[in-house]
Write a protein that holds these residues in place. Structure first.
Motif, short mmCIF file in Angstrom:
data_model
loop_
_atom_site.label_atom_id
_atom_site.label_comp_id
_atom_site.label_asym_id
_atom_site.label_seq_id
_atom_site.Cartn_x
_atom_site.Cartn_y
_atom_site.Cartn_z
N VAL A 52 -47.05 -55.88 -18.65
CA VAL A 52 -47.61 -55.41 -19.93
C VAL A 52 -48.98 -56.03 -20.16
N LYS A 71 -51.89 -56.14 -24.45
CA LYS A 71 -50.69 -55.54 -25.06
C LYS A 71 -49.62 -56.61 -25.27
N ASP A 120 -39.99 -50.11 -21.37
CA ASP A 120 -41.09 -50.19 -20.40
C ASP A 120 -40.63 -49.70 -19.04
N ASP A 149 -43.97 -49.35 -24.50
CA ASP A 149 -45.24 -49.51 -23.79
C ASP A 149 -45.70 -48.16 -23.25
N MET A 202 -49.17 -48.87 -27.81
CA MET A 202 -47.74 -49.17 -27.94
C MET A 202 -47.27 -48.52 -29.23
#
Ligand SMILES: O=C(NCCCCc1cc2cnccc2s1)c1cc(-c2ccc(F)cc2)cc(O)c1O
Ligand SMILES: [Mg+2]
Length: 214
Positions: free
Chosen positions: A42, A46, A141, A169, A207
């Motif tokens: 990530v 983020k 994710d 994500d 996000m």
């Protein structure tokens, strides 16, 4: 056989990070993946959004879909209160031992349980097999086209409660259009968008936070 990129990331962490120091493990991965080889962690930008949402949720029980090398599991687990726990699901058998080792180096093995398999197979087992009641926080994710069906599955399995916080994500890149359509039009979710950038790149990403209203 020459090593995988994920193996090289583990080597770098094992050699450069301070054992038992999650921050130094995160910094090492971010350094390696921004300077040597891009990887789908990530990332630091983020990651700050993830940190803030985890702090807001202050979860007792958290779930992550998509462990990869354990980077976001470390970001989440390092913020958990003493008795709290993170379950992280990964389907790729190559990544599981690497993530376990990196999480061990960070000193967070006690707070993270990695479950190997597909989310849609493991989610229905969380209550019976892993003694989960409800989930306070979920980080999505994994496969982007699975975000929506697995969110529906979480609800159907009674794993969401009033106030459960989901964070997804890659809303822009690679993108999760079906999820966005589903979650924003579903009245039982309160959504917030967080513009950002793809990890280690100047490419736009975002996000999406979704609070389950029960
Ligand atoms: O695909 C991504 N993540 C998912 C891969 C894991 C598949 C799994 C399925 C599954 C099913 N059940 C349980 C666990 C799991 S884990 C991904 C890709 C990019 C990206 C890639 C190329 C590129 F040029 C630009 C961005 C960036 C990202 O931040 C990503 O997250
Ligand atoms: Mg991602």
């Amino acid at each position: 056989m020459d090593q995988s990129k994920e193996q090289r990331i583990l080597n770098s962490v094992s050699y450069n990070a301070v054992k038992g120091d999650p921050e130094s493990v995160l910094d090492c991965i971010d350094k390696y993946c921004s300077q040597k080889e891009w990887a789908m962690n990530v990332g630091d930008e983020k990651g700050l959004i993830l940190d803030n949402v985890v702090k807001e949720a202050d979860p007792t029980t958290a779930l992550e879909l998509g462990t990869y090398c354990g980077y976001s599991a470390i970001r989440i687990a390092r913020l958990l209160k003493p008795k709290a726990h993170l379950f992280s699901i990964e389907f790729n058998p190559e990544f599981v031992p690497i993530a376990k080792e990196i999480i061990e180096i960070a000193g967070l093995s006690d707070k993270v349980t990695i479950l190997e398999g597909h989310a849609q197979d493991i989610i229905p087992q969380l209550k019976s097999k892993y003694d989960v009641d409800t989930l306070d926080f979920v980080f999505l994710d994994h496969w982007k086209e699975r975000y929506a069906p697995d969110t529906i599955l979480l609800e159907e399995c009674g794993l969401l409660r009033k106030g459960s916080i989901l964070l997804a994500d890659n809303i822009i890149y690679p993108g999760a259009p079906e999820f966005l359509e589903y979650i924003r039009n579903h009245k039982r979710f309160e959504c917030t968008n967080y513009p950002s950038h793809l990890e280690y790149m100047k490419v736009e990403d975002a996000m999406e936070k979704a609070v389950y209203l029960g």
